[in-house]
Design a protein around this motif. Structure first.
Motif, PDB file in Angstrom:
ATOM      1  N   ALA A   1       0.833  -1.202   0.000  1.00 60.14           N
ATOM      2  CA  ALA A   1       0.000   0.000   0.000  1.00 60.14           C
ATOM      3  C   ALA A   1       0.872   1.258   0.000  1.00 60.14           C
ATOM      4  N   ILE A   2       1.942   1.261   0.794  1.00 58.56           N
ATOM      5  CA  ILE A   2       2.826   2.425   0.837  1.00 58.56           C
ATOM      6  C   ILE A   2       3.535   2.607  -0.504  1.00 58.56           C
ATOM      7  N   LYS A   3       3.951   1.499  -1.103  1.00 57.73           N
ATOM      8  CA  LYS A   3       4.609   1.583  -2.410  1.00 57.73           C
ATOM      9  C   LYS A   3       3.646   2.131  -3.458  1.00 57.73           C
ATOM     10  N   GLU A   4       2.380   1.658  -3.429  1.00 55.89           N
ATOM     11  CA  GLU A   4       1.369   2.146  -4.375  1.00 55.89           C
ATOM     12  C   GLU A   4       1.132   3.644  -4.184  1.00 55.89           C
ATOM     13  N   LEU A   5       1.099   4.070  -2.931  1.00 57.99           N
ATOM     14  CA  LEU A   5       0.878   5.489  -2.642  1.00 57.99           C
ATOM     15  C   LEU A   5       2.045   6.332  -3.151  1.00 57.99           C
ATOM     16  N   GLU A   6       3.260   5.879  -2.902  1.00 58.63           N
ATOM     17  CA  GLU A   6       4.438   6.618  -3.367  1.00 58.63           C
ATOM     18  C   GLU A   6       4.465   6.692  -4.888  1.00 58.63           C
ATOM     19  N   GLU A   7       4.089   5.588  -5.562  1.00 56.16           N
ATOM     20  CA  GLU A   7       4.066   5.593  -7.026  1.00 56.16           C
ATOM     21  C   GLU A   7       2.993   6.528  -7.550  1.00 56.16           C
ATOM     22  N   ASP A   8       1.847   6.559  -6.866  1.00 57.36           N
ATOM     23  CA  ASP A   8       0.754   7.432  -7.287  1.00 57.36           C
ATOM     24  C   ASP A   8       1.140   8.903  -7.126  1.00 57.36           C
ATOM     25  N   LEU A   9       1.834   9.222  -6.025  1.00 54.41           N
ATOM     26  CA  LEU A   9       2.244  10.596  -5.774  1.00 54.41           C
ATOM     27  C   LEU A   9       3.494  10.987  -6.565  1.00 54.41           C
ATOM     28  N   GLY A  10       4.310  10.009  -6.894  1.00 48.70           N
ATOM     29  CA  GLY A  10       5.556  10.286  -7.588  1.00 48.70           C
ATOM     30  C   GLY A  10       6.644  10.817  -6.682  1.00 48.70           C
ATOM     31  N   VAL A  11       6.539  10.515  -5.380  1.00 49.96           N
ATOM     32  CA  VAL A  11       7.542  10.960  -4.413  1.00 49.96           C
ATOM     33  C   VAL A  11       7.830   9.817  -3.439  1.00 49.96           C
ATOM     34  N   VAL A  12       8.976   9.897  -2.785  1.00 50.78           N
ATOM     35  CA  VAL A  12       9.332   8.944  -1.741  1.00 50.78           C
ATOM     36  C   VAL A  12       8.882   9.530  -0.403  1.00 50.78           C
ATOM     37  N   LEU A  13       8.074   8.782   0.326  1.00 46.91           N
ATOM     38  CA  LEU A  13       7.529   9.269   1.591  1.00 46.91           C
ATOM     39  C   LEU A  13       8.365   8.841   2.795  1.00 46.91           C
ATOM     40  N   PHE A  14       9.045   7.698   2.667  1.00 50.00           N
ATOM     41  CA  PHE A  14       9.824   7.166   3.781  1.00 50.00           C
ATOM     42  C   PHE A  14      11.231   6.792   3.308  1.00 50.00           C
ATOM     43  N   ASP A  15      12.193   7.073   4.158  1.00 47.63           N
ATOM     44  CA  ASP A  15      13.546   6.552   3.972  1.00 47.63           C
ATOM     45  C   ASP A  15      13.661   5.288   4.802  1.00 47.63           C
ATOM     46  N   ARG A  16      14.114   4.198   4.168  1.00 51.12           N
ATOM     47  CA  ARG A  16      14.226   2.926   4.855  1.00 51.12           C
ATOM     48  C   ARG A  16      15.669   2.444   4.750  1.00 51.12           C
ATOM     49  N   ASP A  17      16.276   2.142   5.884  1.00 52.41           N
ATOM     50  CA  ASP A  17      17.604   1.540   5.884  1.00 52.41           C
ATOM     51  C   ASP A  17      17.728   0.668   7.119  1.00 52.41           C
ATOM     52  N   ARG A  18      18.922   0.154   7.363  1.00 57.80           N
ATOM     53  CA  ARG A  18      19.114  -0.760   8.498  1.00 57.80           C
ATOM     54  C   ARG A  18      18.893  -0.077   9.841  1.00 57.80           C
ATOM     55  N   ARG A  19      18.989   1.245   9.857  1.00 55.75           N
ATOM     56  CA  ARG A  19      18.788   1.966  11.119  1.00 55.75           C
ATOM     57  C   ARG A  19      17.314   2.210  11.428  1.00 55.75           C
ATOM     58  N   GLY A  20      16.455   1.969  10.438  1.00 61.40           N
ATOM     59  CA  GLY A  20      15.029   2.111  10.687  1.00 61.40           C
ATOM     60  C   GLY A  20      14.308   2.844   9.573  1.00 61.40           C
ATOM     61  N   THR A  21      13.128   3.351   9.887  1.00 55.50           N
ATOM     62  CA  THR A  21      12.262   4.041   8.933  1.00 55.50           C
ATOM     63  C   THR A  21      12.024   5.469   9.408  1.00 55.50           C
ATOM     64  N   LYS A  22      12.141   6.427   8.512  1.00 58.17           N
ATOM     65  CA  LYS A  22      11.852   7.819   8.879  1.00 58.17           C
ATOM     66  C   LYS A  22      11.207   8.525   7.694  1.00 58.17           C
ATOM     67  N   LEU A  23      10.457   9.578   8.028  1.00 57.42           N
ATOM     68  CA  LEU A  23       9.782  10.346   7.001  1.00 57.42           C
ATOM     69  C   LEU A  23      10.780  11.199   6.216  1.00 57.42           C
ATOM     70  N   THR A  24      10.553  11.300   4.905  1.00 58.01           N
ATOM     71  CA  THR A  24      11.289  12.265   4.105  1.00 58.01           C
ATOM     72  C   THR A  24      10.647  13.644   4.293  1.00 58.01           C
ATOM     73  N   ALA A  25      11.264  14.660   3.737  1.00 53.12           N
ATOM     74  CA  ALA A  25      10.673  15.998   3.804  1.00 53.12           C
ATOM     75  C   ALA A  25       9.308  16.007   3.114  1.00 53.12           C
ATOM     76  N   ALA A  26       9.218  15.308   1.983  1.00 54.13           N
ATOM     77  CA  ALA A  26       7.928  15.215   1.286  1.00 54.13           C
ATOM     78  C   ALA A  26       6.911  14.458   2.137  1.00 54.13           C
ATOM     79  N   GLY A  27       7.388  13.420   2.832  1.00 53.64           N
ATOM     80  CA  GLY A  27       6.499  12.653   3.693  1.00 53.64           C
ATOM     81  C   GLY A  27       5.956  13.475   4.844  1.00 53.64           C
ATOM     82  N   SER A  28       6.810  14.320   5.437  1.00 52.83           N
ATOM     83  CA  SER A  28       6.374  15.177   6.541  1.00 52.83           C
ATOM     84  C   SER A  28       5.310  16.166   6.080  1.00 52.83           C
TER      85      SER A  28
END
Length: 296
Positions: free
Chosen positions: A35-62
């Motif tokens: 669902a999150i991937k579909e939303l990001e594709e629909d918006l054309g932006v990345v909403l979350f940064d995901r790495d080994r340290r965890g998940t956080k909102l991008t500026a666009a996500g905020s």
């Protein structure tokens, strides 16, 4: 984009953990990720940064989160309005209150409004000043009340009530030797002030009043609401401040109130509203009653 996408996004933005968010939503993690991937594709932006340290909102996500929360607020209001109309109401007024900007006159005024137009539902929300201003600009609130006119562009601030500021001191306190306490006499005394995160506008008024003592203030506690301040004052922690209109409803044997010998020791309650000019008939009548009662 579906409503479920926005709901999943909002929960994940709060949890910042896919497993925890999925558990809270009562779904498995893979559907949430899709669902999150579909939303990001629909918006054309990345909403979350995901790495080994965890998940956080991008500026666009905020930024998207703020708009999503406003959307859910509007949807909730639409639901409540529909229920109110079904129950016989013919409209509603959404009012925000900040800085503890209520007193007996406000209660009497609301009682009059309810008596004269019982079909209009009045809904009050007590929120921090920043949230009120944001809500007035977005349309979440129709009007608001606060203790400051420093509200920025797009908001009209109209003075409604003015009250003397008085000090609350413990019984048997040395300041009680004064019938009216000069400001300089507070120098060095411990102060119990309000929390600026909760009563931002009220704190601005106190900051201006106490400006001459800026380098000699001894703030020992931050207390909100009023009853907590009075409890600390009564226990001897320090001296507090309050509007004179609240004295009759907050009298205690362990606290004595004294006026300040300062002409500028005044707290003003402001009616706040958007300058967009979008005013309903019920809101016009509400504001007319409020102005009509200013001389009473």
């Amino acid at each position: 984009m579906e409503l479920r996408h926005l709901r999943y996004f909002a929960v994940l933005a709060e949890e910042l953990h896919f497993s925890h968010a999925a558990e809270r939503l009562h779904i498995e993690q893979p559907p949430l990720s899709r669902a999150i991937k579909e939303l990001e594709e629909d918006l054309g932006v990345v909403l979350f940064d995901r790495d080994r340290r965890g998940t956080k909102l991008t500026a666009a996500g905020s930024a998207f989160l703020q708009d999503t929360r406003r959307l859910f607020t509007v949807l909730e209001q639409a639901r409540e309005n529909a229920k109110a109309v079904a129950a016989g109401a013919r409209g509603s007024l959404r009012i925000a209150v900040s800085d503890g900007a209520t007193d007996p006159r406000f209660s009497e005024f609301l009682a009059r409004c309810r008596a004269e137009e019982p079909e209009i539902e009045v809904r009050l929300s007590e929120v921090p000043l920043a949230d009120q201003l944001r809500g007035l600009r977005s349309g979440d609130f129709m009007i608001g009340f606060a203790h400051t006119a420093d509200v920025g562009e797009g908001i009209i601030a109209e003075p409604i009530w003015r009250d003397p500021l008085v000090i609350a001191v413990p019984a048997r306190h040395e300041l009680l030797a004064h019938k009216e306490v000069p400001l300089h006499e507070l120098d060095g005394h411990p102060l119990v002030l309000c929390d600026p995160r909760v009563c931002e506008g009220y704190c601005r008024v106190l900051a201006r009043l106490l400006g001459p003592l800026e380098h000699r203030q001894n703030v020992v506690e931050r207390a909100t609401p009023l009853e907590m301040m009075l409890t600390l004052v009564g226990a001897g922690y320090g001296v507090g401040f309050m509007a004179a209109s609240k004295v009759p409803v907050s009298q205690r044997p362990d606290v004595v109130v004294r006026p300040l010998a300062v002409e500028s020791a005044v707290i003003t309650t402001y009616l706040l509203r958007s300058d967009s000019g979008d005013v309903t008939a019920s809101l016009e009548r509400f504001i007319f009653r409020l102005r009509e009662g200013l001389g009473t």
